[in-house]
Design an enzyme around this catalytic site. Structure first.
Site, PDB file in Angstrom:
ATOM      1  N   GLY A  43       0.842  -1.205   0.000  1.00 22.30           N
ATOM      2  CA  GLY A  43       0.000   0.000   0.000  1.00 22.30           C
ATOM      3  C   GLY A  43       0.868   1.242   0.000  1.00 22.30           C
ATOM      4  N   HIS A  44       1.857   1.259   0.912  1.00 24.46           N
ATOM      5  CA  HIS A  44       2.795   2.385   0.942  1.00 24.46           C
ATOM      6  C   HIS A  44       3.564   2.456  -0.387  1.00 24.46           C
ATOM      7  CE1 HIS A  44       2.616   1.143   5.341  1.00 24.46           C
ATOM      8  NE2 HIS A  44       2.168   2.376   5.376  1.00 24.46           N
ATOM      9  N   SER A 193      -2.628  -4.007   5.001  1.00 26.18           N
ATOM     10  CA  SER A 193      -2.482  -3.154   6.187  1.00 26.18           C
ATOM     11  C   SER A 193      -1.383  -3.703   7.081  1.00 26.18           C
ATOM     12  CB  SER A 193      -3.804  -3.123   6.970  1.00 26.18           C
ATOM     13  OG  SER A 193      -3.604  -2.605   8.270  1.00 26.18           O
TER      14      SER A 193
HETATM   15  P1  AMP Z   1       0.167   4.320   7.661  1.00 26.53           P
HETATM   16  O1  AMP Z   1       1.631   3.991   7.718  1.00 26.53           O
HETATM   17  O2  AMP Z   1      -0.721   3.178   8.012  1.00 26.53           O
HETATM   18  O3  AMP Z   1      -0.171   5.606   8.381  1.00 26.53           O
HETATM   19  O4  AMP Z   1      -0.136   4.611   6.129  1.00 26.53           O
HETATM   20  C1  AMP Z   1       0.573   5.600   5.432  1.00 26.53           C
HETATM   21  C2  AMP Z   1      -0.171   5.930   4.177  1.00 26.53           C
HETATM   22  O5  AMP Z   1      -0.324   4.741   3.384  1.00 26.53           O
HETATM   23  C3  AMP Z   1      -1.575   6.465   4.453  1.00 26.53           C
HETATM   24  O6  AMP Z   1      -1.850   7.526   3.557  1.00 26.53           O
HETATM   25  C4  AMP Z   1      -2.440   5.272   4.172  1.00 26.53           C
HETATM   26  O7  AMP Z   1      -3.758   5.604   3.764  1.00 26.53           O
HETATM   27  C5  AMP Z   1      -1.680   4.599   3.042  1.00 26.53           C
HETATM   28  N1  AMP Z   1      -2.050   3.180   2.952  1.00 26.53           N
HETATM   29  C6  AMP Z   1      -2.024   2.240   3.934  1.00 26.53           C
HETATM   30  N2  AMP Z   1      -2.500   1.058   3.471  1.00 26.53           N
HETATM   31  C7  AMP Z   1      -2.826   1.258   2.174  1.00 26.53           C
HETATM   32  C8  AMP Z   1      -3.373   0.426   1.142  1.00 26.53           C
HETATM   33  N3  AMP Z   1      -3.689  -0.857   1.350  1.00 26.53           N
HETATM   34  N4  AMP Z   1      -3.577   0.968  -0.077  1.00 26.53           N
HETATM   35  C9  AMP Z   1      -3.280   2.274  -0.321  1.00 26.53           C
HETATM   36  N5  AMP Z   1      -2.767   3.103   0.614  1.00 26.53           N
HETATM   37  C10 AMP Z   1      -2.535   2.617   1.838  1.00 26.53           C
END
Ligand code: AMP
Length: 289
Positions: A43-44, A193
């Site tokens: 995702g990142h 996630s």
């Molecule tokens: P986090 O490290 O969980 O705060 O995520 C950092 C960024 O990655 C945030 O903008 C999230 O929305 C994005 N993100 C996390 N999981 C996904 C995913 N499966 N698909 C797209 N973006 C994601």
């Protein structure tokens, strides 16, 4: 085949980042920024790749922001592996990984002035996690001030966060473009996630019901159902058929907003949150017509 790793500079201080970006800033280079908590995954990766396409320099922050964790156990077990994140950012094509300490970001402790996302921060995830979005809005504002990017990249996966970030950039007149990137999913539909790593094999299987529930809601919208209750009921019925999953909410809102709807007209977003064992998962699906 894995893409070859690029040089990706690790920077841990705000001063170091300023020195590194001084030249590109002077030359008017486009700086793309991807803020993360670490524990990097596909995702990142998609955010970094999108930023790579649009910008001259890509900065990824890895900062496990304590002020957005209302549950200390959640913070304590969150993955922290700077070496793994560094090789991930390099492979994904970032130029800089900014990984400051908590003391660097909050010298002397959390600040007195915070950013209050108002009503947007108290519904849905904000109701379940009091103070979470104040922590998010504050750290995003700080990171945007530190990095000063042309554009910042956020995932649609965290729908409410995206709505809040867009609103805060508009309301505080921050000179940055916000780019939304589509949710990356595993082949069985589960949104990728960091927290998926905490699911046992049976929980991992059960967790796919979130996406199926969203699909059921989407099917109801596509079939012409305009009663929001009926759409939510279609999502609930699907989710509740899975006994390992404790549904928290299944709701339909106007796309890009957070107020619940009674009658559906136009584009909508379907939102879902559930506990699978000890893991709380969220997901959403936009239905654009
Ligand atoms: P986090 O490290 O969980 O705060 O995520 C950092 C960024 O990655 C945030 O903008 C999230 O929305 C994005 N993100 C996390 N999981 C996904 C995913 N499966 N698909 C797209 N973006 C994601």
């Amino acid at each position: 085949m894995e893409p070859a790793a690029t040089d990706c500079e690790l920077v841990e201080s705000i001063g170091g980042l300023d020195r590194l970006l001084a030249g590109p800033r002077r030359r008017g280079s486009r700086i793309g920024f991807v803020p993360t908590l670490g524990g990097l995954h596909g995702g990142h990766g998609s955010l970094i790749e999108t930023a790579r396409r649009d910008n001259d320099i890509v900065v990824v922050s890895v900062f496990l922001n304590p002020t957005q964790f209302e549950d200390p156990r959640d913070l304590a077990r969150y993955p922290r592996d700077l070496a793994a994140d560094r090789s991930f950012t390099a492979r994904a094509g970032a130029d800089v990984m900014f990984a400051p300490s908590v003391e660097e970001v909050y010298p002397g402790g959390p600040g007195i002035v915070t950013v209050d996302p108002g009503v947007l921060g108290s519904v849905f995830e904000g109701a379940a996690r009091p103070g979470h979005f104040r922590g998010v809005a504050t750290v995003v504002t700080k990171l945007l001030a530190i990095v000063s990017p042309s554009s910042a990249y956020f995932g649609e996966k965290d729908y409410q966060q995206l709505v809040i970030v867009r609103q805060l950039v508009a309301d505080l007149s921050l000179p940055v473009g916000i780019v939304a990137c589509p949710t990356v999913r595993d082949p069985d539909g589960l949104a990728v996630s960091t927290r998926n790593a905490f699911l046992g094999p049976e929980e991992r299987r059960a967790a796919t019901v979130l996406h199926r529930a969203l699909r059921a809601g989407k099917d109801a919208v596509r079939a012409g159902t305009s009663d929001a209750n009926a759409i939510e009921e279609a999502m609930r019925a699907t989710a509740e058929a899975e006994s390992a999953v404790a549904l928290e909410y299944a709701s339909v809102v106007a796309d890009g907003r957070l107020e619940p709807l009674s009658t559906v007209a136009g584009d909508v977003a379907l939102l879902i949150a559930a506990r699978v064992g000890a893991v709380r998962l969220i997901d959403n699906l936009r239905v654009v017509r």
